[in-house]
Every structure is written in C-alpha cells, then in structure tokens.
Motif scaffolding. Sequence first.
Motif, mmCIF file in Angstrom:
data_model
loop_
_atom_site.group_PDB
_atom_site.id
_atom_site.type_symbol
_atom_site.label_atom_id
_atom_site.label_comp_id
_atom_site.label_asym_id
_atom_site.label_seq_id
_atom_site.Cartn_x
_atom_site.Cartn_y
_atom_site.Cartn_z
ATOM 1 N N PHE A 192 0.890 -1.396 0.376
ATOM 2 C CA PHE A 192 0.228 0.238 -0.175
ATOM 3 C C PHE A 192 1.202 0.977 0.018
ATOM 4 C CE2 PHE A 192 -3.398 -2.370 2.869
ATOM 5 C CZ PHE A 192 -3.786 -3.062 1.735
ATOM 6 N N PRO A 208 12.103 4.174 7.352
ATOM 7 C CA PRO A 208 11.349 4.061 6.087
ATOM 8 C C PRO A 208 11.232 2.929 5.745
ATOM 9 C CG PRO A 208 12.439 5.611 5.617
ATOM 10 C CD PRO A 208 13.438 4.728 6.624
ATOM 11 N N TYR A 213 11.919 6.083 1.706
ATOM 12 C CA TYR A 213 13.845 6.903 1.128
ATOM 13 C C TYR A 213 14.099 7.711 -0.481
ATOM 14 C CZ TYR A 213 15.664 2.616 4.555
ATOM 15 O OH TYR A 213 16.261 3.351 4.936
ATOM 16 N N PHE A 214 13.045 7.716 -1.062
ATOM 17 C CA PHE A 214 13.135 8.048 -2.505
ATOM 18 C C PHE A 214 12.756 10.073 -1.966
ATOM 19 C CE2 PHE A 214 13.122 3.747 -5.766
ATOM 20 C CZ PHE A 214 14.339 3.361 -5.026
ATOM 21 N N LYS A 225 18.725 5.153 -3.660
ATOM 22 C CA LYS A 225 19.720 3.649 -3.980
ATOM 23 C C LYS A 225 18.731 2.892 -4.687
ATOM 24 C CE LYS A 225 22.487 6.088 -0.469
ATOM 25 N NZ LYS A 225 23.013 6.467 0.957
ATOM 26 N N ILE A 273 11.483 -1.878 -8.760
ATOM 27 C CA ILE A 273 12.050 -0.413 -8.048
ATOM 28 C C ILE A 273 12.916 0.632 -8.914
ATOM 29 C CG2 ILE A 273 13.673 0.076 -6.280
ATOM 30 C CD1 ILE A 273 10.733 -1.375 -5.538
ATOM 31 N N TYR A 308 21.546 -2.500 4.073
ATOM 32 C CA TYR A 308 20.685 -2.909 5.255
ATOM 33 C C TYR A 308 21.373 -3.662 6.276
ATOM 34 C CZ TYR A 308 16.375 -2.538 2.631
ATOM 35 O OH TYR A 308 15.228 -2.293 2.184
HETATM 36 C C1 UGA Z 1 7.356 -4.080 2.964
HETATM 37 C C2 UGA Z 1 7.439 -4.347 4.026
HETATM 38 O O1 UGA Z 1 7.686 -6.175 4.321
HETATM 39 C C3 UGA Z 1 5.575 -4.449 4.950
HETATM 40 O O2 UGA Z 1 5.484 -3.312 5.163
HETATM 41 C C4 UGA Z 1 5.001 -5.522 3.243
HETATM 42 O O3 UGA Z 1 4.631 -6.032 3.962
HETATM 43 C C5 UGA Z 1 5.274 -4.883 2.432
HETATM 44 O O4 UGA Z 1 6.226 -3.616 1.856
HETATM 45 C C6 UGA Z 1 4.291 -4.543 1.661
HETATM 46 O O5 UGA Z 1 3.901 -3.380 1.613
HETATM 47 O O6 UGA Z 1 2.951 -5.242 1.165
HETATM 48 P P1 UGA Z 1 9.068 -4.414 1.305
HETATM 49 O O7 UGA Z 1 8.507 -4.265 -0.609
HETATM 50 O O8 UGA Z 1 10.663 -5.204 0.643
HETATM 51 O O9 UGA Z 1 8.499 -4.424 2.173
HETATM 52 O O10 UGA Z 1 9.924 -2.690 1.579
HETATM 53 P P2 UGA Z 1 10.184 -1.621 1.746
HETATM 54 O O11 UGA Z 1 10.906 -1.259 1.872
HETATM 55 O O12 UGA Z 1 8.972 -0.583 0.499
HETATM 56 O O13 UGA Z 1 11.376 -2.582 -0.542
HETATM 57 C C7 UGA Z 1 10.976 -2.506 -1.559
HETATM 58 C C8 UGA Z 1 11.842 -2.835 -2.488
HETATM 59 O O14 UGA Z 1 12.593 -1.214 -2.932
HETATM 60 C C9 UGA Z 1 13.198 -3.588 -2.083
HETATM 61 O O15 UGA Z 1 13.419 -4.481 -3.013
HETATM 62 C C10 UGA Z 1 14.180 -2.847 -0.949
HETATM 63 O O16 UGA Z 1 15.477 -4.166 -1.100
HETATM 64 C C11 UGA Z 1 14.348 -1.712 -1.899
HETATM 65 N N1 UGA Z 1 14.772 -0.232 -1.669
HETATM 66 C C12 UGA Z 1 14.688 -0.375 -0.558
HETATM 67 C C13 UGA Z 1 15.642 0.020 -2.370
HETATM 68 O O17 UGA Z 1 16.646 -0.355 -3.423
HETATM 69 N N2 UGA Z 1 16.069 1.522 -2.031
HETATM 70 C C14 UGA Z 1 16.062 1.888 -0.965
HETATM 71 O O18 UGA Z 1 15.658 3.121 -0.733
HETATM 72 C C15 UGA Z 1 15.135 1.111 -0.215
#
Ligand code: UGA
Length: 374
Positions: A192, A208, A213-214, A225, A273, A308
Amino acid sequence: MKVLSLGGAGFIGSHLTERLLHENHSVMVVDYYDDKISELIGQPGLTLLKQDIREDNWGLEEHVKDADVVIDLIAYANPGLYVKMPLEVFELNFTENLKIAKACQMLNKRLIQFSTCEVYGKTPASFLNGNLVNPDDPAHATFSEDHTNLIMGPIEKHRWIYASAKQLLERILHAYGLEQDFNYSIIRPFNFIGPKIDYLLNETDGIPRVFSYFMDALIHGGQMKLVDGGNHRRCYTYIDDAIEAIYRIVQNPNRVCDQEIFNIGSPHNETSIKDLAVLMKDIYANDMWQEGMPELPEIIDVSSEDFYGKGYEDSDRRIPDITKAKSLLGWEPEWDMVSTLKATMNYYVTEYRLHYGMRSWKHDLLKKAMASKH
Ligand code: UGA
Ligand code: NAD
C-alpha cells in the motif's frame, strides 16, 4: 458498529479510522503515537488510548469485550527493522499479536488480522530460474490465498522473521477456526502507498519503506539508492483503493469474510524498484521541482549488505491474485501507478509539514504552500 482498532493511528490505521468515523462507526484507537490522526482527535465517535500494548494490564480484555469487531494493525512493518532487531520484530508481531487473538477467541469477538503479502516469500522462479521455460511469466509470481505455497529463505537471512511470524500467526488463527469455530478474517496487503506512509528519512530516526527514502532524496537532495540493482518488483496499491476493500471486509456482507484470507493489491501496478525511482524522479522534475531547490538526485546502485547489513534477502516478485476479493467483496482497485505516485508525492511536497511541523524544513515550495494555507 463499535470497532477496536489496535495500531489505528499508523499509516493504514489512520486512513481506516477516518473512513470508519465518516461512516458513523464508533472507533477506539489504541496506539502509542497519535500524530497521523491528530486532525481526527475530537471528532464524535473517536476514542484514543495512547498505550504501548507490550505493557502489562493495560485493559486489552475489557476493550475487546466492549467492541463488536477488533482490527489488529500493530506490527513493525519496515524491512530495515527486521534486519536490525529481529527478536523485537518477533515479540511484537507474533507474541503480542497472539495475545490479541487469544483475547478475541476467548471473548468470542471477530478479529480482522493484518498479515502481509510477504508470507508468500520468494517465487519459484527465484531459485528455479534455469529450469523454468519462461521465468518471467507473471504466472510464476501470481499468488493466491488458498493455493500458493509459502517459500521463505534460510534462517541466516533473518529478514524472513517478519514473514515467518505473520505466517505462524495466520496458521494459529486458522487452527482456532477449525477447533474452536473462531471468527477471523486475514488481510494480506500488497505494498500500500499513499499520504502518511512513513516519515521522511531526514526527519526521524526511524527506518522507512522505499517510497520515503526516494521522496526524501528528491526533497532534501542526496541519492536514490537501488538495492542490488533495483530489479525486484512490487505491485503498488493506492491507499484509497485499499481502504475501500478493508472497509468491505469490516462490513462483512452476508458473513462472506468469515474465516477467509484476502489478498488486497493492484496486480496492474507492477513495477521494478528501478522503474519506480525513474518514475518518481520524472514526476518530481516535471511537476514539483523549482529553481532554488536541491539538485535532482542521482540514482545509484548499492549492495543490500551495505544498505541493510547482513541478514537481508529480498522478496523478488509478488503479484496478487484478487479473484477472491472480486467475487466476495465486489472489489477491484482503480488507481493506476502514475496517479498513485502523483497523489502520494504531492502530499509529501505540499501537506506533510503542515501536519508534522517544520523540522529540517528547507524547501521553497513547502514554504509557499505553508504561506498559502494561512
Ligand atoms: C514492505 C514490508 O515488508 C511491509 O511493510 C510489507 O509487508 C510490504 O512492504 C508491503 O508493503 O506489502 P518491501 O516491499 O520489501 O516490504 O519494503 P520496502 O522497504 O518498501 O522495499 C521495497 C524494495 O525497494 C526492496 O527491494 C528494497 O530492497 C528496495 N529499496 C528499499 C531500494 O532499492 N532502495 C531503498 O532506498 C529502499
Ligand atoms: P505502521 O507502522 O504505520 O502502523 C503500525 C502502528 O502500530 C503504528 O501507528 C505504531 O505506532 C503502532 N504500534 C507499533 N507498536 C506498538 C505498540 N507496542 N503499542 C501500541 N502501538 C504500537 O504500519 P502500516 O503500514 O499501517 O501497517 C499496518 C499493518 O499492516 C501491519 O501489521 C503491517 O505488518 C501490515 N502490512 C502493511 C503493509 C503496507 O503496505 N503498509 C503491507 C503488508 C502488511
């Protein structure tokens, strides 16, 4: 209806509380923060208990007894936290949530439990790649509630403690249903996104999700990133679409949601992403950026270990099969990806600081937005 909403002041909770009040339900929110519902405080029908549910004897049973339906949204829900403090994630997301489930079971109250699409884990394509005829076929990543196998990574990748805790909780609810006729509904949200999703990075010491982040890099300058190349994919679901589905689950017409699990997500909004970063940067550059603001950020690659730390592994791809939500709830998402991002980004550019104060406020457009509100 009297609704007990645990975690009702978080991202999803704040939007749901607003909707429930709008529909004239009475809502008791239990949360240890109230910032995201500050504009609702004082509205008829809303009672707020600022409480850490990990404390003893705070009145869980009494509040459950007093409610017609209980909604449990409390969790640590950001991947950075799963890596940084896996035990606390387990204690809150499993042990504390189980106490809530037990109270509902004992007092015979319906429970709506927020789980996650992360329970599906990884796709078969992520490890069978060479053996699949067409590894990119969306069929390999389209998950259905009652048929798809759940594939977690190895123990040393402790990111999976979040999904494992949520999965075990789901299994216990199912067992209560089987053995004790317990009435629950489980929601598995698929990414969401919308106003209030998370605070911006520069403004809290929290961790967050990717949007913030973006957005932070766009507003404050810095870098966007891409973890491990940004090739992983998500289906982004605008919060208004999500709340419509959740509200229908709360209403439970003809009890169609009893003992059911629902995927709630937008299968047509799948994006990598990397593409998310490019799209957000384009929208910001075209619609929001003005002379004098920080330079537009560059998009760079970073390893997951650098970003991470050890113990991270990603969910490679997840597409919701929403057949059940369509047939039982008559629900389908309406928001496309560009409108979803524009609405969410616009909130962060124009409204965010009106709600959360002006800590580290260095943005001309925001100053103008503030001025025009007075
Ligand atoms: C998140 C959380 O696990 C939960 O809130 C939930 O279960 C799920 O989202 C959801 O909303 O359904 P995730 O999608 O992995 O999981 O969370 P994000 O931190 O938003 O990451 C999304 C993707 O972006 C991942 O591949 C992460 O590695 C990547 N990412 C994250 C980046 O490439 N750059 C960043 O600065 C942060
Ligand atoms: P959120 O972090 O914004 O909301 C959680 C709320 O719980 C917060 O307001 C927080 O203050 C509260 N809380 C946490 N610990 C508490 C404690 N000990 N005592 C009292 N309150 C406490 O998260 P969200 O995005 O609104 O997610 C809500 C639920 O949905 C979570 O269970 C999450 O795992 C699940 N979920 C969300 C998404 C998503 O797309 N946002 C995706 C998958 C699953």
